[in-house]
Design an enzyme around this catalytic site. Structure first.
Site, PDB file in Angstrom:
ATOM      1  N   CYS A 183      28.080  71.322  23.157  1.00 16.98           N
ATOM      2  CA  CYS A 183      26.935  71.069  24.045  1.00 16.98           C
ATOM      3  C   CYS A 183      26.954  69.662  24.623  1.00 16.98           C
ATOM      4  CB  CYS A 183      25.632  71.285  23.293  1.00 16.98           C
ATOM      5  SG  CYS A 183      25.364  72.989  22.845  1.00 16.98           S
TER       6      CYS A 183
ATOM      7  N   GLU B 120      33.326  67.490  18.012  1.00 14.81           N
ATOM      8  CA  GLU B 120      32.147  67.116  18.810  1.00 14.81           C
ATOM      9  C   GLU B 120      31.421  66.003  18.075  1.00 14.81           C
ATOM     10  OE1 GLU B 120      29.274  70.229  19.652  1.00 14.81           O
ATOM     11  OE2 GLU B 120      28.300  68.913  21.116  1.00 14.81           O
TER      12      GLU B 120
ATOM     13  N   ASN C 234      31.229  74.603  28.865  1.00 16.04           N
ATOM     14  CA  ASN C 234      31.195  74.948  27.440  1.00 16.04           C
ATOM     15  C   ASN C 234      30.574  76.324  27.253  1.00 16.04           C
ATOM     16  OD1 ASN C 234      31.205  74.699  24.554  1.00 16.04           O
ATOM     17  ND2 ASN C 234      29.088  74.015  24.636  1.00 16.04           N
ATOM     18  N   GLU C 235      29.281  76.359  26.929  1.00 16.00           N
ATOM     19  CA  GLU C 235      28.632  77.667  26.698  1.00 16.00           C
ATOM     20  C   GLU C 235      27.809  78.061  27.908  1.00 16.00           C
ATOM     21  OE1 GLU C 235      26.396  77.243  23.080  1.00 16.00           O
ATOM     22  OE2 GLU C 235      28.052  77.999  21.870  1.00 16.00           O
TER      23      GLU C 235
HETATM   24  O1  AHR Z   1      29.023  73.512  17.179  1.00 19.84           O
HETATM   25  C1  AHR Z   1      27.703  73.159  17.452  1.00 19.84           C
HETATM   26  C2  AHR Z   1      27.242  73.676  18.805  1.00 19.84           C
HETATM   27  O2  AHR Z   1      27.244  75.064  18.805  1.00 19.84           O
HETATM   28  C3  AHR Z   1      28.101  73.311  19.966  1.00 19.84           C
HETATM   29  O3  AHR Z   1      27.800  72.081  20.477  1.00 19.84           O
HETATM   30  C4  AHR Z   1      27.780  74.371  20.968  1.00 19.84           C
HETATM   31  O4  AHR Z   1      28.835  74.628  21.845  1.00 19.84           O
HETATM   32  C5  AHR Z   1      27.385  75.551  20.124  1.00 19.84           C
HETATM   33  O5  AHR Z   1      26.187  76.083  20.526  1.00 19.84           O
END
Ligand code: AHR
Length: 661
Positions: A248, A49, A379-380
């Site tokens: 994120c 990321e 993602n989350e």
């Molecule tokens: O790894 C950092 C963040 O942690 C990522 O962007 C997210 O998916 C998680 O909350």
């Protein structure tokens, strides 16, 4: 130093083990005859990321910050110390941002008026400086429009903090229209915090844009390339997959700034720059200069995956912005373009060159398909809104591409209402792989070596997509990558491997961080502008990934798996291709532990290998200055017959490799 340390603890181990030989010995059984389950080739991968300057300022080797003047403050990253903005030097000159209507994706450029060419200069600060190495070559390119051909030369130099010149080149701007120029600078010194100074010969007006600088030596020497030292660390992991582009960052704080892959492909100068969401996420870690140039875009991610032999695993927005931020939802009736993005991405990766997106891939230099097998939706995300949207994606993807495996998500936590709801609903839909995230303390990791023992063998498979042990009470930053965190992860990972029939993909997160520009710690790899190093956690990942095996074997004490009894953890595997037995053993206690391993079946060859990762201090960690403080050490190992004796040093992770008979 390291060898001393190892040999001391081994010596200590030998003395203690002979003293306690009979009383303390743990007897283990490994059954060589039966494969319990296959281990997926994708089992150990990496999570990438653009957080912590991981892409711009990190892996992406561009050295000029805000090369296209597209940041919200268009001259951010640039200074003009002797300019007309300083009253003492009123006459020298001035750079001003300008906007053109020609290219909406790269609208801004810089108009420089030079009144006194002896005094005027414009300087780029790089990403917390620019790392340059003596004798290395750096490729510069820029666009210029030289009004009335008044400017005779553009002089480009590396300078250090004392303004000493560390290499230079010149460009003769030969056209009053926009034209591309390139030149090369050879650095005359090594400097971690160089800057790029641009000055001029002649007075008048010149427009500049896309001022870009790359080391000539990038990974595979590609233009618009990646930092070789960092890719090497990734390559050495032999990762089964790369998940990209996050995290994120996929979701965006609002839908407007979600990651849109289509904006990251095609000519680099046409990739619209965007503020990085980690720019403002944490109040105590503001990084106003953190933008995404998307120079490292989806084509480059696919290429990187191919280069390091990893399956690409792209994750796309499912139409929900980060639920920790706005949680903005795209209405169901407007979801189509999001779904289309997923379908088009598969075409971009795998489609024939005669298709629209396959053609773009070919035009970018890769006519062969990238052989994409996985795609992630969201993602989350959590709650019914996710399930509703996921359903639409899954239907459309499976209808058109039945062989693509879809990765869904169970939200940001490893348990709780949202997690249970997500799992239940996804299971009802026969979801294939569910992504779970856990950022927990080391105790949690040790306790959770059993986590997957009771998962439904017939249900969806697991992607342990983001995890890292966060030690308590440790100062924020690279100290968090201490040996305690890494050791507890190694213990936990025995449970991932033992349950390889359920766990198909795993990745530590986040992957990397710039030592001067991070938002999130711990991270697997740390770097500055000159060097990068692997943490103890990196070496744990590497040992698992490099010694994965193809089949899980049973390893037990009194018929039970080792999941923390007496602070011992274990997993065993066979590598059917190498004809090898691989036993991974973790001792989280402060004492040496002696093991006797009974090997059923045909037994093993007497000579093998033992790789030991250990350190006597749990709060110690690797640094840029001491990158190998905690490092695996490989030694020869000898065994006789069908019994292997192992003395596990205190706080150790040991991999035993023996050729099968
Ligand atoms: O790894 C950092 C963040 O942690 C990522 O962007 C997210 O998916 C998680 O909350």
């Amino acid at each position: 130093m390291k060898l001393n340390r190892i040999s001391k603890s081994t010596l200590y181990g030998l003395l203690l083990s002979s003293f306690l030989a009979t009383a303390q010995k743990t007897n283990l059984e490994v059954d060589l005859t039966k494969s319990i389950t296959k281990i997926q080739p994708t089992m150990y991968g990496v999570f990438f990321e653009d957080i912590n300057f991981a892409a711009d300022g990190g892996l992406y080797a561009e050295m000029v910050k805000n090369r296209s003047f597209e940041f919200n403050a268009p001259l951010m990253g640039w200074s003009q110390p002797n300019s007309s903005t300083h009253s003492m030097n009123k006459e020298s000159g001035l750079a001003l941002p300008m906007r053109t209507e020609g290219n909406p994706k790269n609208a801004d450029f810089c108009r420089v008026t030079i009144n006194n060419d002896k005094a005027y200069q414009i300087i780029n600060e790089g990403f917390r400086g620019m790392g340059i190495k003596k004798d290395a070559k750096y490729n510069l390119s820029l666009k210029a429009a030289n009004h009335d051909n008044a400017i005779k030369k553009i002089i480009i130099q590396f300078i250090d903090a004392n303004k000493n010149v560390l290499g230079e080149t010149t460009i003769v701007p030969s056209s009053s229209d926009w034209k591309d120029y390139s030149a090369q600078i050879i650095a005359t010194g090594t400097e971690a915090k160089a800057q790029l100074k641009i000055s001029f010969e002649g007075t008048g007006i010149i427009d500049l844009d896309m001022i870009s600088l790359f080391p000539q030596e990038t990974w595979k020497n590609r233009k618009n390339g990646l930092r070789k030292d960092i890719v090497q660390l990734l390559y050495d992991l032999k990762p089964g997959f790369i998940r990209f582009p996050g995290g994120c960052i996929v979701e965006g704080m609002t839908l407007d700034n979600r990651y849109q892959w289509k904006k990251t492909v095609g000519p680099v100068e046409d990739r619209e720059t965007m503020i990085n969401r980690w720019n403002v996420e944490f109040k105590n870690k503001q990084a106003p200069d953190y933008f995404q140039s998307f120079g490292l875009g989806f084509f480059e991610y696919f290429q990187l995956s191919e280069d390091i032999g990893a399956q690409p695993l792209p994750i796309l927005s499912c139409g929900i912005a980060c639920q920790y931020n706005s949680g903005e939802l795209v209405p169901m009736e407007e979801l189509d373009p999001y779904v289309q993005d997923a379908l088009d991405l598969i075409e971009f990766a795998n489609g024939a060159v005669t298709t629209k997106w396959g053609k773009l891939r070919a035009d970018m230099g890769h006519p062969n398909p990238f052989n994409l097998k996985f795609i992630g939706v969201g993602n989350e995300q959590w709650g019914p809104q996710y399930i509703e949207r996921y359903k639409v994606f899954a239907k459309a993807i499976k209808e058109k591409y039945p062989n693509i495996t879809i990765v869904s998500g169970a939200g940001p936590s490893p348990d709780g209402t949202f997690f249970d709801y997500g799992w239940d609903e996804l299971k009802k839909m026969n979801a294939e792989i569910i992504d779970e995230h856990y950022y927990k303390n080391p105790e949690w990791f040790k306790e959770n070596a059993k986590r997957y023992d009771n998962y439904d063998r017939k249900g969806p498979k697991v992607f342990a997509g983001e995890y890292a042990a966060h030690p308590k009470g440790v100062e924020d930053g690279l100290k968090e990558n201490n040996w305690l965190s890494a050791l507890s992860e190694s213990a936990f990972m025995t449970g991932l491997e033992r349950n390889a029939d359920v766990v198909y993909l795993t990745s530590y997160a986040p992957l990397m961080a710039h030592v001067e520009a991070y938002q999130w710690a711990p991270d697997m790899i740390w770097f500055d502008n000159l060097n990068a190093y692997g943490t103890a956690n990196y070496y744990v990942q590497k040992l698992y990934s490099n010694n994965k095996g193809t089949d899980v074997l049973s390893i037990t004490e009194d018929g039970k798996a080792l999941t923390g009894q007496n602070d011992l953890y274990a997993t065993a595997a066979k590598d059917a291709n190498q004809k090898e037995l691989i036993v991974k053993l973790v001792n989280t206690s402060a004492k040496v532990q002696d093991l006797s391993i009974n090997l059923s079946g045909n037994g093993v060859e007497s000579k093998g290998k033992m790789i030991v990762l250990t350190h006597e201090k749990l709060d110690d960690y690797n640094t840029l200055a001491e990158p190998t403080k905690i490092l695996p050490v490989e030694k020869e190992y000898k065994t006789a017959g069908k019994k292997a004796a192992v003395s596990l040093p205190a706080y150790s992770f040991v991999v035993l490799k023996l050729k099968l008979k």
